[in-house]
Design an enzyme around this catalytic site. Sequence first.
Site, PDB file in Angstrom:
ATOM      1  N   GLU A 258       0.885  -1.159   0.000  1.00 36.07           N
ATOM      2  CA  GLU A 258       0.000   0.000   0.000  1.00 36.07           C
ATOM      3  C   GLU A 258       0.923   1.208   0.000  1.00 36.07           C
ATOM      4  OE1 GLU A 258      -1.172   3.208   1.665  1.00 36.07           O
ATOM      5  OE2 GLU A 258      -1.798   2.008   3.386  1.00 36.07           O
ATOM      6  N   CYS A 297      -2.467   8.333   3.878  1.00 35.20           N
ATOM      7  CA  CYS A 297      -2.373   7.713   2.565  1.00 35.20           C
ATOM      8  C   CYS A 297      -3.660   7.894   1.777  1.00 35.20           C
ATOM      9  CB  CYS A 297      -2.038   6.237   2.693  1.00 35.20           C
ATOM     10  SG  CYS A 297      -3.211   5.314   3.734  1.00 35.20           S
TER      11      CYS A 297
END
Length: 673
Positions: A258, A297
């Site tokens: 990720e 994120c």
Amino acid sequence: MALQQISSFAAGQWVAPGAGARTIASAITGAPIASAGNDALDVLAMLDHARNTGGPALRKLGFHDRARMIKALGQALNARKAELYAASFDTGATQSDHLIDIDGGIGTMFVFASKGRREMPDGQIYLDGEVEQLSRNGTFLGQHVCTPLQGVAVHINAFNFPVWGMLEKLAPTLLAGVPSIVKPATNSCYVTELAVRIMLEAEILPAGALQLVSGGLGDMLDHLDCQDVVSFTGSADTALKLRSNPVILQNSVRFVAEQDSLNASILGPDAEPGTPEFDLFIKEVAREMTTKAGQKCTAIRRIIAPQPRVEAVIEALSARLSKTVIGDPRDEATRMGALVSGGQKADVLAKAAIIGQEAEQVFTMDPGLSGDLANGAFVPPMLFHCADPDRAQRVHDTEAFGPVSTVMGYRDVDHAVTLANRGGGSLVTSLITHDADVARDVVMGAGAFHGRIYINNRDSMKESTGHGSPLPHMVHGGPGRAGGGEEMGGVRGVKHYMQRTAVQGSPEMLARIGGKWVPGANEVAGPAHPFTRRYNELSIGETLNTAARTVTMDDIEHFAHFTGDTFYAHMDDAAAKRNPFFPGRVAHGYLLLSFAAGLFVEPNEGPVLANTGLDGLRFMKPVSAGDSIKVRLTVKKKTRRTEDYGEVRWHVTLTNQDDEMVAEYELLTMNAY
């Protein structure tokens, strides 16, 4: 002031910082606060401890045992979360930020614990999908099963969420039955270390289930094999370096990433200034720019609005951002704290300068910081406007991991989708609209490029969780630039740490392997009526065969008038015969279910506490007046729910006088333990 010594937990021992230790500074003042790292960690001993001590201990437990363990870990953390709050301030996070990281991480543990109990079997093998019939007569079947990997999960986490980032990986890993070695980012590892200490001090986990590396991993990745998993959160450059490790490639080590994500938010064409959607859009964008100082994120990096409304968006967003109070995160009045370090501040400013080559900065502010705060890693919100997003490149490929975002205009919905997809793959794109047709078009056009599409409007805004909130129920990850990985998503996240295997064999073989009765497997008669026997006394495959009952026309007439169900197939012979499914008047399906219950129910008080429903009901053949039915009731599956009772799933079939199947379903009851 002496530096805090941040230890690793390796092979059952706490190991203090040593050679190669790194000094960690406070994000608030820039002053040194801690030391972490030890180049002498015995990584082979850590891997051995996980594989040969932690793994076997976890695999001996069933999914429900592990789920209870995860819940207990969450409770232990919850009882001491004030300590975690206090430690987290030096990362630059505010109290509101703590709620996302610490409370959000604990909440994730609770969700996985709940899903493990509700959605996974009370056993050690997970059945993935339904049984496949591979032969004409059903004597040879197939079933996909998932079993725990027999290695270790190495979790490499980012600095921005030192608690949630660990727990959202740890919960599904432990639920799968796989031990974990956690490696947090060094800048905030002191918070992770405290969380690990709390969990280990609770004495809930078996030895070897959880280890911690505070500092570098050394050559640990060079010793992984096909039973191991690496789950990484961080930059694309680091992800590429790690996944390119020759050992990882050669041994086909699972690698979940990720990474960088140029997330976008689209303002729908219907959302004019003054509408609830326009106000919501401004609120969402401002929140995502300032929460965790933009170090998320999932934060919004590109703001995509209808071209005629770009100016209104810039004006409204600038007004809202100007009210942001920046400063010491320990101050209750502060709404945005600092970036995690001076190095991160330098990186954000450098990336903002790159974006500035293609976009005009239209908002910033002077936070007016002085004293110790002047040495902290504070960066005010920075808003840019890109007038020509079609020709621009850097606004679509450069992520300033801080409070930086760029506004750009679109001509129509297709253009908005094209701009969103220019990010090359993201974790999340949001759409604020009240037009369902626009929402459908965006999902069709953008779904392939984004791991999550968050749609919000006046109908859902009061209960929505926000653009930037990954939830444990839903997948978190994205294609392309976002890393191509996937985390959480309920049981989907657990299966990343298991091997899916196709098992083929007879019904009895599959029933014994999966702990779930399969049609065609052995049936046994119990010593007494099954409804007189307690949960722990029932066996998988135990079967009751009832006597037959004849269905009469009077039964059909009475049921029709009593219930009001006078559908023509039950009342008009000529009309029923014109229907290709019926030979004439037939019995109601629900009449047959009622008669079935009358055939198998034990009426006296006993261990059956409640009938909680039925699943998979199918009617296969009509029943006419004069036909008879009988029932076969088989214990298909058992699931312990509490200390006092468990759920029994019964396979029920109704057959007629010719032994032809009339109906089939699964009955659920709660039985006293």
